[in-house]
Design a protein around this motif. Structure first.
Motif, PDB file in Angstrom:
ATOM      1  N   TYR A  25       0.722  -1.096   0.035  1.00  0.00           N
ATOM      2  CA  TYR A  25       0.114  -0.108   0.103  1.00  0.00           C
ATOM      3  C   TYR A  25       0.909   1.391  -0.120  1.00  0.00           C
ATOM      4  N   GLY A  26       1.999   1.044  -0.474  1.00  0.00           N
ATOM      5  CA  GLY A  26       3.110   2.208  -0.558  1.00  0.00           C
ATOM      6  C   GLY A  26       2.879   3.044  -1.796  1.00  0.00           C
ATOM      7  N   PHE A  27       1.875   3.302  -2.268  1.00  0.00           N
ATOM      8  CA  PHE A  27       1.392   4.159  -3.580  1.00  0.00           C
ATOM      9  C   PHE A  27       0.965   5.476  -3.146  1.00  0.00           C
ATOM     10  N   GLY A  28       1.479   6.492  -3.889  1.00  0.00           N
ATOM     11  CA  GLY A  28       0.959   7.835  -3.731  1.00  0.00           C
ATOM     12  C   GLY A  28      -0.630   7.897  -3.919  1.00  0.00           C
ATOM     13  N   TRP A  29      -1.379   7.106  -4.775  1.00  0.00           N
ATOM     14  CA  TRP A  29      -2.753   7.299  -4.717  1.00  0.00           C
ATOM     15  C   TRP A  29      -3.391   6.834  -3.691  1.00  0.00           C
ATOM     16  N   GLU A  30      -2.972   5.999  -2.694  1.00  0.00           N
ATOM     17  CA  GLU A  30      -3.573   5.843  -1.428  1.00  0.00           C
ATOM     18  C   GLU A  30      -3.522   7.035  -0.631  1.00  0.00           C
ATOM     19  N   MET A  31      -2.594   7.736  -0.550  1.00  0.00           N
ATOM     20  CA  MET A  31      -2.970   8.941   0.476  1.00  0.00           C
ATOM     21  C   MET A  31      -3.626   9.809  -0.298  1.00  0.00           C
ATOM     22  N   LEU A  32      -3.690   9.980  -1.589  1.00  0.00           N
ATOM     23  CA  LEU A  32      -4.486  10.924  -2.341  1.00  0.00           C
ATOM     24  C   LEU A  32      -6.103  10.565  -2.162  1.00  0.00           C
ATOM     25  N   LEU A  33      -6.322   9.335  -2.261  1.00  0.00           N
ATOM     26  CA  LEU A  33      -7.725   8.856  -1.935  1.00  0.00           C
ATOM     27  C   LEU A  33      -7.997   9.053  -0.561  1.00  0.00           C
ATOM     28  N   THR A  77      -5.552  15.499 -20.325  1.00  0.00           N
ATOM     29  CA  THR A  77      -4.343  14.873 -20.219  1.00  0.00           C
ATOM     30  C   THR A  77      -4.236  13.705 -19.461  1.00  0.00           C
ATOM     31  N   GLN A  78      -5.400  13.789 -18.449  1.00  0.00           N
ATOM     32  CA  GLN A  78      -5.419  12.417 -17.728  1.00  0.00           C
ATOM     33  C   GLN A  78      -6.081  11.327 -18.378  1.00  0.00           C
ATOM     34  N   LEU A  79      -6.968  11.673 -19.267  1.00  0.00           N
ATOM     35  CA  LEU A  79      -7.763  10.759 -20.195  1.00  0.00           C
ATOM     36  C   LEU A  79      -6.586  10.042 -20.821  1.00  0.00           C
ATOM     37  N   TRP A  80      -5.800  10.578 -21.593  1.00  0.00           N
ATOM     38  CA  TRP A  80      -4.670  10.117 -22.345  1.00  0.00           C
ATOM     39  C   TRP A  80      -3.694   9.071 -21.732  1.00  0.00           C
ATOM     40  N   LEU A  81      -3.658   9.356 -20.286  1.00  0.00           N
ATOM     41  CA  LEU A  81      -2.973   8.353 -19.595  1.00  0.00           C
ATOM     42  C   LEU A  81      -3.699   7.191 -19.211  1.00  0.00           C
ATOM     43  N   VAL A  82      -4.985   7.398 -19.308  1.00  0.00           N
ATOM     44  CA  VAL A  82      -6.017   6.252 -18.795  1.00  0.00           C
ATOM     45  C   VAL A  82      -5.731   5.183 -20.096  1.00  0.00           C
ATOM     46  N   ILE A  83      -5.979   5.832 -21.236  1.00  0.00           N
ATOM     47  CA  ILE A  83      -5.983   5.255 -22.358  1.00  0.00           C
ATOM     48  C   ILE A  83      -4.552   4.432 -22.981  1.00  0.00           C
ATOM     49  N   THR A  84      -3.607   4.988 -22.341  1.00  0.00           N
ATOM     50  CA  THR A  84      -2.121   4.455 -22.611  1.00  0.00           C
ATOM     51  C   THR A  84      -1.589   3.668 -21.427  1.00  0.00           C
ATOM     52  N   GLY A  85      -2.219   3.507 -20.327  1.00  0.00           N
ATOM     53  CA  GLY A  85      -1.398   2.785 -19.156  1.00  0.00           C
ATOM     54  C   GLY A  85      -2.555   2.355 -18.121  1.00  0.00           C
ATOM     55  N   ASN A  86      -2.222   1.758 -17.232  1.00  0.00           N
ATOM     56  CA  ASN A  86      -2.883   1.320 -16.000  1.00  0.00           C
ATOM     57  C   ASN A  86      -2.215   1.739 -14.590  1.00  0.00           C
ATOM     58  N   PHE A  87      -2.592   2.951 -14.379  1.00  0.00           N
ATOM     59  CA  PHE A  87      -2.288   3.732 -13.108  1.00  0.00           C
ATOM     60  C   PHE A  87      -3.243   3.338 -11.773  1.00  0.00           C
ATOM     61  N   ALA A  88      -3.905   2.303 -11.695  1.00  0.00           N
ATOM     62  CA  ALA A  88      -4.780   1.957 -10.647  1.00  0.00           C
ATOM     63  C   ALA A  88      -5.673   3.170 -10.667  1.00  0.00           C
ATOM     64  N   TRP A  89      -6.181   4.118  -9.622  1.00  0.00           N
ATOM     65  CA  TRP A  89      -7.156   5.146  -9.687  1.00  0.00           C
ATOM     66  C   TRP A  89      -6.521   6.521  -9.724  1.00  0.00           C
ATOM     67  N   LEU A  90      -5.222   6.447  -9.966  1.00  0.00           N
ATOM     68  CA  LEU A  90      -4.383   7.892 -10.062  1.00  0.00           C
ATOM     69  C   LEU A  90      -5.016   8.691 -11.092  1.00  0.00           C
ATOM     70  N   ASN A  91      -5.229   8.373 -12.268  1.00  0.00           N
ATOM     71  CA  ASN A  91      -5.716   9.384 -13.247  1.00  0.00           C
ATOM     72  C   ASN A  91      -6.894   9.465 -13.061  1.00  0.00           C
ATOM     73  N   TRP A  92      -7.965   8.752 -12.471  1.00  0.00           N
ATOM     74  CA  TRP A  92      -9.280   8.560 -12.368  1.00  0.00           C
ATOM     75  C   TRP A  92      -9.682   9.627 -11.431  1.00  0.00           C
ATOM     76  N   ILE A  93      -9.114   9.628 -10.243  1.00  0.00           N
ATOM     77  CA  ILE A  93      -9.270  10.600  -9.257  1.00  0.00           C
ATOM     78  C   ILE A  93      -8.893  11.994  -9.551  1.00  0.00           C
ATOM     79  N   THR A  94      -7.846  11.962 -10.311  1.00  0.00           N
ATOM     80  CA  THR A  94      -7.384  13.373 -10.792  1.00  0.00           C
ATOM     81  C   THR A  94      -8.533  14.204 -11.588  1.00  0.00           C
ATOM     82  N   ILE A  95      -9.094  13.219 -12.530  1.00  0.00           N
ATOM     83  CA  ILE A  95     -10.196  13.686 -13.425  1.00  0.00           C
ATOM     84  C   ILE A  95     -11.367  14.247 -12.580  1.00  0.00           C
ATOM     85  N   VAL A  96     -11.604  13.307 -11.469  1.00  0.00           N
ATOM     86  CA  VAL A  96     -12.730  13.669 -10.559  1.00  0.00           C
ATOM     87  C   VAL A  96     -12.662  14.877  -9.890  1.00  0.00           C
ATOM     88  N   LEU A  97     -11.484  15.239  -9.320  1.00  0.00           N
ATOM     89  CA  LEU A  97     -10.916  16.253  -8.515  1.00  0.00           C
ATOM     90  C   LEU A  97     -10.935  17.395  -9.373  1.00  0.00           C
TER      91      LEU A  97
END
Length: 480
Positions: A125-133, A246-266
């Motif tokens: 659980y040592g990923f940045g998107w954990e604390m971001l969530l 820009t985050q949608l491009w990252l969603v299309i081209t990779g798998n970064f858990a919910w990092l890009n999705w939560i950035t889109i929401v915020l």
């Protein structure tokens, strides 16, 4: 926007609360499916052992966790199911139909419940998107319910969170590897990122001038656009849309858990109702017209939370301009007002650790077969799947192995579990070479992977080209 009430941000509140809750639902589901195998009572890094160490750490240096007092796999499941039910209720809009304090209470429970998991989650659980969530869940709770307008202060604090997330990542890159400054980073990134998606190979094969343009776009999107989030409307909305694209491009081209999705929401926090109505005329421009002015008691609660977050923001603000900028760092035990950032350097070659097994007694003459993981590259013919926002934690940790040492405790424990054909562990994998039968030996070897060219794919049908490197562990057996 008024001094406190922001009735023109009702659409933003709907997206923020439901979107963050949906990602909490994914996070708890991920934990329900994986935590007990990775970190449970009989996991690769058992939480009961970790808690004994945690108890000796001063309280100010450890995060909150219900499991500090007692852990069991059953209690973990209860916490996950509770989190999923509460998150689903917000997605359906149930707490938002009550008094202003109801969504706040729900999000505070989600925040503390998931923090309980993250605090004892160790490297998994040592990923940045954990604390971001966690930070996002705490903050959006103070947006209140439909009975009151969205608070201006919270809308701006969410914009500040997006600013730290994007600008922090941009500064990490500028201060990091030379590939970000000479615009060559995307020559490699699509191929070497932790978990490629189904379109990553196509992105990698784009002309190099496109990759250089990607890097320029990244620098503009992360170093310039975040400042415009605080501009008057409609400039702030335009800036938010740029972040989203820009985050949608990252969603299309990779798998970064919910990092890009939560950035889109915020980022939707800075899209106002008039702008939404102008683009989507079927969305009423006066969504928040029925809400009464915020009562003094609610203003006091939000004001106190705002003051706390503003004070805590001093540390990440100072970090943004520090010579030795920290990446994905928390400055307090509650994981609020954190520092974010990723990929300060880009790996230029992809080395994969492949686990193999055999049923033969003599490993020197044995026939070896591979274990297949769900997300990370293995079979050279298989198209990578889209997993995000779901987080495959074991697959991500496998990507980190060649960057450090393969002699991690959890990895040796994984090999032991495979020798036992442990069913819960095998369920984390896509395929075991001998099904439920236990192998006699296992070993770990490394390969150099690269995407095949278009000509190579037509000739061989293989999407990856791999070159054997070395055997790094084994062969090992339970008899040793």
């Amino acid at each position: 926007m008024g001094w406190f009430d922001a009735p023109d941000y009702e659409f933003a509140r709907e997206v923020l609360q439901r979107g963050v809750a949906a990602l909490y639902l994914v996070a708890f589901l991920s934990s329900l499916n994986q935590f007990r195998v990775l970190l449970g009572e009989h996991g690769l890094l058992p939480v009961p052992d970790f808690v004994e160490v945690l108890r000796r750490v001063p309280a100010r240096h450890r995060g909150f966790s219900l499991f500090r007092w007692r852990y069991s796999d059953r209690l973990l499941a209860v916490v996950c199911w509770l989190g999923m039910l509460l998150a689903a209720s917000v997605v359906l809009g149930l707490p938002q139909s009550g008094p202003a304090w109801v969504p706040l209470l729900v999000f505070l429970v989600l925040w503390l419940s998931y923090m309980s998991i993250v605090t004892v989650g160790q490297t998994f659980y040592g990923f940045g998107w954990e604390m971001l969530l966690l930070e996002a869940g705490f903050t959006v709770g103070f947006l209140g319910s439909n009975e009151v307008p969205p608070p201006t202060w919270i809308i701006l604090l969410i914009a500040w969170l997006v600013f730290r997330l994007e600008f922090g990542a941009g500064m990490i890159k500028i201060r990091g590897g030379s590939e970000w400054r000479d615009l060559t980073a995307l020559y490699y990134h699509h191929e070497t990122q932790p978990m490629p998606g189904p379109l990553s190979r196509q992105a990698h094969l784009l002309p190099k001038w496109v990759h250089r343009a990607e890097v320029v776009g990244n620098h503009v999107g992360q170093l310039v656009v975040p400042f415009l989030l605080f501009a008057p409307q409609p400039i702030a909305s335009v800036a938010a849309v740029i972040v989203i694209l820009t985050q949608l491009w990252l969603v299309i081209t990779g798998n970064f858990a919910w990092l890009n999705w939560i950035t889109i929401v915020l980022a939707c926090a800075r899209i106002s109702d008039p702008v939404v109505h102008a683009v989507l005329p079927f969305v009423p421009v006066d969504l928040g017209a029925d809400a009464a002015a915020s009562p003094p008691w609610w203003i006091s609660i939000v004001g106190l939370a705002t003051a706390v977050l503003v004070v805590l923001s001093w540390w990440p603000l100072r970090n943004l301009f520090a010579r030795r900028q920290l990446m994905n760092a928390s400055f307090n035990r509650w994981q609020l007002a954190n520092a974010y950032g990723a990929f300060g350097t880009v790996t230029r070659q992809r080395v994969e650790v492949v686990i193999e097994a055999t049923l033969d007694d003599d490993p020197r003459t044995a026939e070896w077969r591979e274990y297949e993981f769900k997300g990370k590259p293995g079979d050279v013919r298989r198209i990578p799947r889209q997993w995000a926002p779901y987080h495959l934690r074991l697959d991500w940790l496998m990507w980190f192995l060649p960057l450090g040492s393969v002699h991690e405790d959890w990895f040796h424990r994984l090999l032991e579990k495979l020798l036992l054909a442990d069913r819960p562990t095998l369920r984390l994998l896509r395929r075991a070479p001998f099904g439920s039968d236990a192998p006699r030996h296992v070993r770990a070897r490394t390969y150099l992977y690269r995407f095949s060219t278009r000509a190579e794919l037509r000739e061989t049908g293989e999407r990856w080209v791999r070159t054997p490197l070395s055997i790094v562990i084994g062969p090992v057996s339970l008899r040793q």
